[in-house]
Design a protein around this motif. Structure first.
Motif, PDB file in Angstrom:
ATOM      1  N   TRP A  47       6.076   1.076   0.307  1.00  0.00           N
ATOM      2  CA  TRP A  47       7.450   1.535   0.548  1.00  0.00           C
ATOM      3  C   TRP A  47       8.123   0.771   1.684  1.00  0.00           C
ATOM      4  O   TRP A  47       9.348   0.682   1.730  1.00  0.00           O
ATOM      5  N   THR A  48       7.304   0.294   2.629  1.00  0.00           N
ATOM      6  CA  THR A  48       7.899  -0.297   3.828  1.00  0.00           C
ATOM      7  C   THR A  48       7.790  -1.817   3.859  1.00  0.00           C
ATOM      8  O   THR A  48       8.402  -2.455   4.698  1.00  0.00           O
TER       9      THR A  48
ATOM     10  N   LYS B 263       4.345  -4.844  -1.579  1.00  0.00           N
ATOM     11  CA  LYS B 263       4.558  -4.107  -2.826  1.00  0.00           C
ATOM     12  C   LYS B 263       4.491  -5.044  -4.031  1.00  0.00           C
ATOM     13  O   LYS B 263       3.866  -4.719  -5.045  1.00  0.00           O
TER      14      LYS B 263
ATOM     15  N   GLU C 192       4.554   1.663 -11.072  1.00  0.00           N
ATOM     16  CA  GLU C 192       5.669   2.041 -10.204  1.00  0.00           C
ATOM     17  C   GLU C 192       6.631   3.014 -10.894  1.00  0.00           C
ATOM     18  O   GLU C 192       7.169   2.712 -11.961  1.00  0.00           O
TER      19      GLU C 192
ATOM     20  N   ARG D 209       9.997   6.647  -3.356  1.00  0.00           N
ATOM     21  CA  ARG D 209      10.185   7.109  -1.979  1.00  0.00           C
ATOM     22  C   ARG D 209      11.338   8.108  -1.952  1.00  0.00           C
ATOM     23  O   ARG D 209      12.429   7.798  -2.439  1.00  0.00           O
TER      24      ARG D 209
ATOM     25  N   GLU E 161       5.651   4.292   8.874  1.00  0.00           N
ATOM     26  CA  GLU E 161       4.660   4.190   7.797  1.00  0.00           C
ATOM     27  C   GLU E 161       3.669   5.360   7.813  1.00  0.00           C
ATOM     28  O   GLU E 161       3.317   5.903   6.755  1.00  0.00           O
TER      29      GLU E 161
ATOM     30  N   LEU F 191       5.381   8.465   6.590  1.00  0.00           N
ATOM     31  CA  LEU F 191       5.581   8.377   5.139  1.00  0.00           C
ATOM     32  C   LEU F 191       4.276   8.690   4.407  1.00  0.00           C
ATOM     33  O   LEU F 191       4.266   9.418   3.409  1.00  0.00           O
TER      34      LEU F 191
END
Lengths: 118, 214
Positions: free
Chosen positions: B70-71, B76, B104, B180, B189, B192
């Motif tokens: 996500w970050t 990713k 995903e 997210r 992070e 999350l």
């Protein structure tokens, strides 16, 4: 892309691939799942036999054929798995949901047939 | 040992005993294991070690992978390209020959994972599967009426979003990369990762974020 699970492999002229090393099916191919019922161990669920799908990806890491492995015969039985996309409405005529809903499954090469073979 | 329970303890409890006889499969497992050890095909220490390896894996590892994805867009994309090597980058080792496909979730596609034949599960990143994942009702219904199954988990996916069920039958395992949630831009992070639970990485729920009341 190198080493990727799903990446395409470049073809270089002069390089001779071993038996079975080149996948039989390509991405986008329509395939029919075989309807056989062998004795022993294999990993092809009954609910998908005879169904029509599309090759979404070729699993580049070759694997041993489970039907052979079940009897301890691993040598020379490596082949490709394919990630196959099958619409839910193809599997279940009474499917409740969107017509876009689908299933994905990895199927070993010897369970897949070209529509013309059927 | 006597039946009399009298040793140094700071609490009381009934004597710990095993009254039930082992079942058929317990006996078979013990017999096969003892034979394999006796024939020196592997050592008792190796079995113990592997159980320790398996028990060290928990959904917290998968949550770490999700939070990183996500970050870090570059991570990713590598993770979606090759799930196994993506996890290995974060120190999550794979102790077997399985590969990992990370699926995903987007505004257009919701992924759900199942193993109709047995209980294949991304154990290196999530640990042992929950009991319902291994039982027949989930395994049969996830591929037949996924929307009804999701609703029983409290998850409502709009009709225009495609449900994609991945049935794990081969050497490939799956991990769902959930969406997210909105309103989490200020979280780091670690924060999350705390939002990401096991069920979201199986795909039976979406990740929720509720701002704590001040």
């Amino acid at each position: 892309m190198e080493g990727s699970l799903l990446a395409k492999i470049e073809k270089i002229s002069g390089v001779v691939p071993a038996e079975g090393e080149v996948p039989v099916f390509n991405e986008g191919d329509t395939v029919v799942i075989a309807t056989r019922s062998p004795i022993g161990h294999y990993r092809m669920p009954t609910y998908l036999r005879g169904k029509i799908g599309k090759i979404e990806a070729i699993m580049r890491q070759m694997a041993v054929d489970n039907e052979e492995e079940g009897y301890g015969r691993n040598a020379g039985s490596k082949g490709h798995y394919y990630r196959v996309a099958i619409p839910m409405t193809e599997i279940w005529p009474d499917y409740i949901g969107s017509a876009n809903d689908g299933l994905r499954i990895e199927i070993f090469e010897n369970w897949l047939e070209k529509p013309s073979d059927v | 040992m006597s039946d009399h329970h009298d040793h140094d303890h700071d609490h009381d409890h009934a004597p710990i005993t095993v009254d039930e006889l082992p079942g058929y499969f317990d006996l078979m497992e013990t017999a096969v294991r003892e034979l394999l050890v006796e024939r020196k095909l592997f050592k008792a220490e190796e079995i113990r070690r592997q159980i320790e390896v398996l028990d060290s894996r928990t959904p917290a590892l998968g949550a770490k992978v999700v939070a990183r994805a996500w970050t870090d867009p570059a991570f990713k994309s590598r993770l979606l390209e090759n799930g196994r090597s993506g996890c290995e980058e974060l120190g999550i080792t794979f102790y077997d020959d399985t590969q990992l496909i990370v699926l995903e979730n987007t505004g257009a596609v919701h992924n759900l994972i199942v193993c109709t034949l047995c209980s294949c599960y991304p154990r290196p990143v999530l640990g042992l599967p929950p009991d319902w994942y291994k039982l027949k009702p989930y395994r049969a219904r996830a591929v037949h009426e996924p929307r009804a199954v999701l609703e029983e988990f409290g998850t409502f996916i709009p009709g225009d979003v495609e449900i994609r069920v991945s049935d794990s039958t081969a050497i490939i395992r799956y991990l769902v990369l959930p969406m997210r949630p909105e309103g989490t831009e200020h979280l780091n992070e670690t924060q999350l990762a705390d939002l990401v639970t096991r069920d979201a990485m199986i795909g039976v729920i979406q990740v929720a974020y509720k701002r704590e009341a001040a």
